[in-house]
Design an enzyme around this catalytic site. Structure first.
Site, PDB file in Angstrom:
ATOM      1  N   TYR A 237       0.814  -1.241  -0.135  1.00  0.00           N
ATOM      2  CA  TYR A 237       0.080   0.108  -0.096  1.00  0.00           C
ATOM      3  C   TYR A 237       0.636   1.417  -0.071  1.00  0.00           C
ATOM      4  O   TYR A 237       2.041   1.310   0.313  1.00  0.00           O
ATOM      5  CB  TYR A 237      -0.813   0.097   1.057  1.00  0.00           C
ATOM      6  CG  TYR A 237      -0.207   0.293   2.441  1.00  0.00           C
ATOM      7  CD1 TYR A 237      -0.275   1.322   2.947  1.00  0.00           C
ATOM      8  CD2 TYR A 237       0.088  -0.890   2.995  1.00  0.00           C
ATOM      9  CE1 TYR A 237       0.359   1.540   4.399  1.00  0.00           C
ATOM     10  CE2 TYR A 237       0.635  -0.629   4.526  1.00  0.00           C
ATOM     11  CZ  TYR A 237       0.953   0.513   4.923  1.00  0.00           C
ATOM     12  OH  TYR A 237       1.419   0.705   6.404  1.00  0.00           O
ATOM     13  N   CYS A 238       0.283   2.249  -0.696  1.00  0.00           N
ATOM     14  CA  CYS A 238       1.092   3.458  -0.309  1.00  0.00           C
ATOM     15  C   CYS A 238      -0.036   4.722   0.298  1.00  0.00           C
ATOM     16  O   CYS A 238      -0.881   4.174   1.043  1.00  0.00           O
ATOM     17  CB  CYS A 238       1.505   4.128  -1.785  1.00  0.00           C
ATOM     18  SG  CYS A 238       0.006   4.459  -3.081  1.00  0.00           S
ATOM     19  N   TRP A 239      -0.360   5.964  -0.106  1.00  0.00           N
ATOM     20  CA  TRP A 239      -0.743   6.776   0.484  1.00  0.00           C
ATOM     21  C   TRP A 239      -2.419   6.554   0.305  1.00  0.00           C
ATOM     22  O   TRP A 239      -3.331   6.517   0.941  1.00  0.00           O
ATOM     23  CB  TRP A 239      -0.361   8.156   0.181  1.00  0.00           C
ATOM     24  CG  TRP A 239      -1.338   9.212   0.641  1.00  0.00           C
ATOM     25  CD1 TRP A 239      -2.009  10.251  -0.251  1.00  0.00           C
ATOM     26  CD2 TRP A 239      -2.056   9.696   1.664  1.00  0.00           C
ATOM     27  NE1 TRP A 239      -2.720  11.156   0.482  1.00  0.00           N
ATOM     28  CE2 TRP A 239      -2.990  10.731   1.758  1.00  0.00           C
ATOM     29  CE3 TRP A 239      -1.800   9.000   3.180  1.00  0.00           C
ATOM     30  CZ2 TRP A 239      -3.908  10.958   2.750  1.00  0.00           C
ATOM     31  CZ3 TRP A 239      -2.821   9.294   4.171  1.00  0.00           C
ATOM     32  CH2 TRP A 239      -3.629  10.502   3.995  1.00  0.00           C
TER      33      TRP A 239
ATOM     34  N   TYR B 235      -3.319   3.909   2.506  1.00  0.00           N
ATOM     35  CA  TYR B 235      -3.501   4.013   3.773  1.00  0.00           C
ATOM     36  C   TYR B 235      -4.514   5.001   4.382  1.00  0.00           C
ATOM     37  O   TYR B 235      -5.080   4.931   5.181  1.00  0.00           O
ATOM     38  CB  TYR B 235      -2.172   4.946   4.166  1.00  0.00           C
ATOM     39  CG  TYR B 235      -2.148   5.267   5.816  1.00  0.00           C
ATOM     40  CD1 TYR B 235      -1.930   4.127   6.609  1.00  0.00           C
ATOM     41  CD2 TYR B 235      -2.333   6.661   6.171  1.00  0.00           C
ATOM     42  CE1 TYR B 235      -1.882   4.764   7.953  1.00  0.00           C
ATOM     43  CE2 TYR B 235      -2.232   6.794   7.570  1.00  0.00           C
ATOM     44  CZ  TYR B 235      -2.136   5.807   8.591  1.00  0.00           C
ATOM     45  OH  TYR B 235      -2.175   6.196   9.855  1.00  0.00           O
TER      46      TYR B 235
END
Length: 352
Positions: free
Chosen positions: A93-95, A122
């Site tokens: 996952y990223c932002w 996130y």
């Protein structure tokens, strides 16, 4: 081809116990807030992220993507090697489920590794945390450990947890001991980190007949407890631990070890000494400066902490509190276990 996975799907089944969450954001983003248990394998470090962001704003999205690909390409071997070292299921996952997690998932998938990407990243996880805390119907009864400073409440909690009892360590989640000196030697967590740790523990123990916590105030260091948890705490059975003063002083010395950070403790003491009668306050300060920590702690207990705590027991009805007079922490653990309902962790929290 990799597949996206929803937050609800990820944290609603047995899969959550076997999945490794991989955060590909920059180290500073990871430090600010992350899914508990995640590991950080960044696509860009902080400086690289800032560079790509500047190009995006000052030049164009296309130029930013080109520079991003150039940076990422140079670190691909090490990046993939880090993923290969992780066994089991992986979720990246990223932002917000954007380019960074897409790039990571794509290259990992091309190397033949099974990978999922967290849809919404996130940001979606954070929304899930807030929503879950808002909507959670917490059914277990609460047993609340109270007691004057130094009665070993946190140690008792840890011992109970080691034996499989349903325990939530609020100070541990806040990474703060709760007192004016509680931040020393710690890196207190922010609200995002605290909320994430809290929601997962609450869901873990949702089917337990009871949960044991410490009698914390609404604020612990940098974080604030949710209102529903304060209400459950106030409604719970209150266990008041009493230990001899000499044991309490010993526990405090073992926990805080003030001789390792004398200056920090003196600075913290400055924030409370005005609340202590002036001659006594000066004597405590002199003992701290002279390294006479045992004397200083005895005085702080007698003239600051104990008087402030005396009202706690009085606010509860007799049927809602139990006083446990113990010789030491070992004895307190034994007596607390006699008070708690019959429980076995292998029965997933069901009463025997």
């Amino acid at each position: 081809m990799y597949q996206d996975i929803e937050v609800d799907e990820l944290f609603s089944g047995k899969e959550k116990e076997t999945v490794t969450m991989i955060d590909v954001r920059s180290p500073s983003e990871f430090q600010e807030g992350r899914i508990p248990g995640s590991i950080n394998i960044p696509v860009f470090d902080d400086q690289e992220r800032a560079e790509v962001g500047t190009i995006y704003k000052q030049d164009s999205p296309e130029a930013a993507r080109e520079r991003g690909v150039e940076i990422f390409s140079e670190k691909l071997p090490a990046f993939l090697k880090a993923f290969q070292a992780i066994d089991g299921q992986k979720v990246v996952y990223c932002w917000r489920g954007g380019m960074r997690s897409k790039a990571a998932a794509t290259v990992v998938d091309l190397m033949g590794m099974t990978i999922h990407r967290l849809k919404g990243g996130y940001r979606a996880y954070r929304k899930w945390v807030v929503h879950t805390l808002d909507e959670l119907n917490l059914t277990p009864a609460f047993f609340v450990l109270n007691g004057n400073t130094g009665t070993g409440k946190t140690a008792i909690l840890h011992r109970l947890k080691e034996e499989g009892y349903p325990v939530i360590d609020l100070e541990g989640m806040a990474n703060h001991r709760g007192s004016i000196f509680g931040h020393i030697g710690q890196e207190p967590h922010n609200q995002k980190t605290f909320d994430s740790l809290l929601v997962h523990d609450l869901l873990t123990y949702q089917d337990s007949p009871f949960i044991v916590i410490e009698g914390e105030s609404k604020r612990i260091g940098k974080v604030v407890l949710p209102s529903f948890l304060i209400e459950k705490k106030e409604q719970g059975m209150q266990l008041f631990i009493e230990l001899p003063v000499e044991e309490r002083v010993k526990n405090i010395l073992d926990d805080y070890q003030p001789w390792n950070r004398e200056e920090a403790y003196l600075q913290a003491y400055e924030r409370i000494k005005r609340r202590i009668h002036t001659p006594v306050a000066k004597d405590i300060e002199a003992n701290l400066k002279a390294g006479k920590f045992e004397q200083a702690i005895e005085q702080l207990l007698a003239y600051y902490y104990d008087p402030r705590y005396q009202h706690a027991a009085a606010q509860y009805e007799e049927g809602q509190k139990i006083v446990i007079k113990a010789r030491d922490v070992d004895d307190a653990v034994h007596q607390v276990k006699q008070v708690l309902p019959a429980y076995h962790p292998n029965l997933r929290g069901k009463r025997l």
